[in-house]
Design an enzyme around this catalytic site. Structure first.
Site, PDB file in Angstrom:
ATOM      1  N   CYS A   1      -1.076   3.759  -6.646  1.00  0.00           N
ATOM      2  CA  CYS A   1      -1.866   3.170  -5.566  1.00  0.00           C
ATOM      3  C   CYS A   1      -2.117   1.736  -6.007  1.00  0.00           C
ATOM      4  CB  CYS A   1      -3.184   3.933  -5.409  1.00  0.00           C
ATOM      5  SG  CYS A   1      -4.438   3.061  -4.432  1.00  0.00           S
TER       6      CYS A   1
ATOM      7  N   CYS B   1       0.876  -1.174   0.000  1.00  0.00           N
ATOM      8  CA  CYS B   1       0.000   0.000   0.000  1.00  0.00           C
ATOM      9  C   CYS B   1       0.911   1.221   0.000  1.00  0.00           C
ATOM     10  CB  CYS B   1      -0.854  -0.031   1.266  1.00  0.00           C
ATOM     11  SG  CYS B   1      -1.870   1.427   1.530  1.00  0.00           S
TER      12      CYS B   1
END
Ligand code: DGL
Length: 260
Positions: free
Chosen positions: A186, A75
């Site tokens: 992302c 992440c």
């Protein structure tokens, strides 16, 4: 004590990190993996840094209790908020994080504009500013905050009119005739890649992400520590999700199996 037989831990705010995990499974087929998606607390990318840190610490503590020999913070948001502290908390554990693939974009650039799509929090972090600083005089790099985009993946929406509207309103204003690369900064976004490519039509824009690079770095670190399994076996993938929803677990396995 860490040993080769332990699984490798993966974490993300939700389902996005599976785009990194699928690369890791491909290049380390003998390993067992535990993936923890914190969908109950997603999104991370619009929360405060201290909140993201605490959420990340809690997930990693949970994985540590289960026993892991290495960790991928799959992440970008959690990496920028917490990876440095995690490394000081778990000094013996090989830990890799992911950051927007700005370097590969610049290295392979032909002088055109590079857009970086990422969560508002990733873009606001000092870590990201330091990254951009290194390339400021080599390329025209423009950050595109994409609050709300990860939710499409969490809800299993990979195309459709709503997504087109999102791209039209939030991405198109940044696209110029000389835009050459879009960095998917992302880990949720690679699952939207096929539709984004279609949306962009015949514009010659490359989409890149850091999932393979991150998995390769994880493999390298495990090998250095003598923790890489290289025997002839097929490892397992266990998926856990804080939402407690079986539908999220099922969706996770589907994402992992998506062709890419
Ligand atoms: N998948 C995460 C990332 O790579 C963020 C999504 C979120 O906002 O939680 O940044």
């Amino acid at each position: 004590m860490m040993n080769k037989e332990l699984p490798i831990g993966f974490m993300d705010s939700g389902l996005g990190g599976l785009s990194v995990l699928r690369e890791a499974v491909r290049i380390m087929p003998a390993e067992d993996f535990i993936y923890f998606g914190d969908s109950l607390h997603a999104p991370y990318g619009t929360k405060e840094q201290s909140v993201i840190r605490d959420l990340t610490f809690a997930v990693v503590e949970n994985l540590m209790k289960q026993g892991i020999k290495g960790l991928a913070v799959a992440c970008n948001t959690a990496t920028s908020a917490a990876v440095r502290l995690l490394r000081s908390m778990y000094q013996d554990l090989p830990i890799v994080g992911i950051e927007p693939a700005v370097k590969p974009a610049v290295v392979s650039s032909h002088g055109g504009r590079i857009l970086v799509m990422a969560t508002p929090m990733t873009i606001a972090q000092e870590k990201y500013h330091l990254l951009l600083e290194q390339y400021r005089d080599q390329a025209d790099i423009v950050s595109v905050p994409c609050g709300g985009l990860m939710e499409f993946v969490e809800r299993g929406k990979f195309d459709g009119e709503q997504l087109d509207t999102y791209f039209r309103e939030n991405l198109m204003p940044y696209i110029t005739d000389d835009t050459e690369t879009i960095v998917l900064g992302c880990t949720h976004y690679p699952f939207l890649r096929p539709h984004l490519q279609e949306f962009l039509g015949d514009r010659p824009i490359r989409l890149i992400d850091g999932s393979l690079g991150t998995s390769m770095e994880l493999k390298r670190r495990l090998k250095v520590k003598g923790l890489l399994r290289e025997e002839n076996r097929t490892g397992t993938v266990t998926i856990q999700n804080s939402s407690g929803s079986q539908a999220m677990i099922d969706r996770s396995y589907e994402l992992l199996a998506m062709p890419f």
